[in-house]
Scaffold this active site. Sequence first.
Site, PDB file in Angstrom:
ATOM      1  N   THR A 396      -1.341  -7.146   4.837  1.00  0.00           N
ATOM      2  CA  THR A 396      -2.296  -7.127   3.933  1.00  0.00           C
ATOM      3  C   THR A 396      -3.311  -8.202   3.927  1.00  0.00           C
ATOM      4  OG1 THR A 396      -0.836  -6.121   2.135  1.00  0.00           O
ATOM      5  CG2 THR A 396      -2.857  -6.942   1.476  1.00  0.00           C
ATOM      6  N   THR A 414      -4.821  -3.080   3.567  1.00  0.00           N
ATOM      7  CA  THR A 414      -3.524  -3.135   3.757  1.00  0.00           C
ATOM      8  C   THR A 414      -3.083  -1.875   4.910  1.00  0.00           C
ATOM      9  OG1 THR A 414      -1.485  -3.345   3.229  1.00  0.00           O
ATOM     10  CG2 THR A 414      -2.609  -2.129   1.901  1.00  0.00           C
ATOM     11  N   GLU A 416       0.568  -2.177   4.733  1.00  0.00           N
ATOM     12  CA  GLU A 416       1.793  -2.758   3.953  1.00  0.00           C
ATOM     13  C   GLU A 416       2.632  -3.547   4.764  1.00  0.00           C
ATOM     14  OE1 GLU A 416       5.258  -1.966   3.195  1.00  0.00           O
ATOM     15  OE2 GLU A 416       4.541  -3.171   1.933  1.00  0.00           O
ATOM     16  N   ASP A 436       6.315   1.673  -0.255  1.00  0.00           N
ATOM     17  CA  ASP A 436       6.212   0.970  -1.290  1.00  0.00           C
ATOM     18  C   ASP A 436       6.520   1.936  -2.517  1.00  0.00           C
ATOM     19  OD1 ASP A 436       4.985  -1.435  -0.545  1.00  0.00           O
ATOM     20  OD2 ASP A 436       3.092  -0.959  -1.186  1.00  0.00           O
ATOM     21  N   SER A 461       1.200  -0.682  -6.011  1.00  0.00           N
ATOM     22  CA  SER A 461       0.757  -1.677  -5.075  1.00  0.00           C
ATOM     23  C   SER A 461       1.061  -2.950  -5.911  1.00  0.00           C
ATOM     24  CB  SER A 461      -0.703  -1.428  -4.634  1.00  0.00           C
ATOM     25  OG  SER A 461      -1.228  -2.654  -4.036  1.00  0.00           O
ATOM     26  N   SER A 462       0.899  -3.972  -5.218  1.00  0.00           N
ATOM     27  CA  SER A 462       0.786  -5.465  -5.862  1.00  0.00           C
ATOM     28  C   SER A 462      -0.643  -5.841  -5.742  1.00  0.00           C
ATOM     29  CB  SER A 462       1.686  -6.422  -5.510  1.00  0.00           C
ATOM     30  OG  SER A 462       3.199  -6.030  -5.736  1.00  0.00           O
ATOM     31  N   GLY A 483       0.183 -10.389   0.471  1.00  0.00           N
ATOM     32  CA  GLY A 483       1.319 -10.907   0.292  1.00  0.00           C
ATOM     33  C   GLY A 483       2.569 -10.330  -0.404  1.00  0.00           C
ATOM     34  N   GLY A 484       2.403  -8.958  -0.069  1.00  0.00           N
ATOM     35  CA  GLY A 484       3.463  -8.174  -0.859  1.00  0.00           C
ATOM     36  C   GLY A 484       3.485  -8.318  -2.457  1.00  0.00           C
TER      37      GLY A 484
END
Length: 578
Positions: A396, A414, A416, A436, A461-462, A483-484
Amino acid sequence: MIRFLLSASALASILTVTACGQPAVVEAPVADTPDQSQTRPAMVAAANPLAVEAGLAALRAGGDAVDAAIAVQSVLGLVEPQSSGLGGGAFMLYFDAQTGELTAYDGRETAPASASPELFLDENGEPLSFYDAVFSGHSVGAPGAVAMLALAHGDHGELDWADGFDAAIELAEEGFAVSPRLQSFIAGMAPRSPIDEWPASRAYFYLEDGSPLPVGYQLSNPAYADSARAIAADWHNLYSGPLAEAIVDAVQAEPRPGGLTTSDLAGYQALRREAICRPYRQWTVCGMPPPASGGVTVNEILGLIEPYDMAATGPETVEGWRRFIEASRLAYADRDAYIADPDFVTVPAEGLLADVYITARSNLVTGTMATPHVTAGTPAGIGAPGLDATPDSPGTSHFVIVDNDGDVVSMTTTVESVFGSHRMAGGFFLNNQLTDFSRIPVDADGQAIPNAPQAGKRPRSSMSPTIVFDAEGNFVLATGSPGGSSIIAYTAKTLVGMLDWGLTPQQAIDLPNVVAHGDIVRVEDGMPTDVLAGLQGLGFTLDANRGEISGIHIVRRLEDGSLIGGADPRREGVALQP
């Protein structure tokens, strides 16, 4: 889609209407139009200098922040393909300083019509391993970044759509130097994936002798130039015609072919949504709504620490970080339990950010010792859903743009995982965004998991693109990170650093990252040893002195109207003015 309006004269009502965090319609008067003869300072902060220069060139040509975002994204997809690209998705907040309007743009990928809750189960009903899921056609969703940018350009763009791809086309044809970060990921590809299954990926990144491209290698990508040229002519060319057919062919190729079709691509729609905004001390913090979890979770973290005098603790105290850790653990637990695509499940965003719920959860931060185990709360009478099982990966990028009119873009983009699914089409990598989703549809107790796969659904999503306003509705700062699932912690850290601890954007970025997602707290290198010892003495289980993968980029407006920016030294970005 009704947009969320912000203006100086309506901010007080906005705070009361949306204090619970639920998107709301606010019929606000338009802010005073500034003197157009007076240009304001502009800035671009992104993860690669070539992308930053492309954005600055768009601003110099008279472009809006959205025009610059198109240029930045198209170049990032070429020079930083491990993180984002034409085959991925994005979320973007756009603030129009002329109208006081804030719009949340959703370019999240969608699952194909063939997807079911059992998408990532094998023939025995067991979940696929993470890598088997990622490096399969099952992981690829209909990409949304291009459609999202086209939607935003139609609303706000000043330059021709095609202009945004000029820099990327030139770089793809003439070549660009492989950066150290890109080279490190290329070198790590073969051991981590069945790279020999994807000859296009191997041919692009490896020399004839089988060695990875070295740092500084002049890498050209004629296929990317052709794709960018086609999309520049008409953005629909990504979603129909030869390029769409090439995407589908790559997804449906053996081994482990996926079900994405040209109909899925043709039917993709980017969306306008209403931002999640909540007051924090004298500011208003706005983020993306679900299916992004950042707007809710970042605001919940801030809400949980708001009763405490964070300014008195500072970034080198045990108590300051204890509060941040406990608030993060509580907010992450709620995020894991409840956030998913609101078009498919009930997401209690209003309940999670309601004052009564925040107060009750905030009382859990008062202790002097670490809470042994944190679980999700029960907002607004919602019963606890199934326990999630969703991994996150760091492929991302985040960037911030402020243009000469004061308009702002905060965008997270992103594919992913690193290089997405590792499948290529048209010179770019295809996302693995569907991983995800939870790989299991129900938990051990048989409870349905909100973030399970479903046809047409957008995975949680984060991503946490964030814009902060002052009490008069003026832009203060924009931040975000890759960063996930750690994106939320990285972003919240910068907000606490700047708003509570008085740090500059760069100082806030440079703070050690602290990620408290569950019972183990990750602490990056650089935390003072007495703080580490103090946190351990309180009973926290630390995974300390480790690296982190943030890529935070920030632009902040100072009281005199000037801009300062920050770029994460953990990556290769810069923050520059035209």
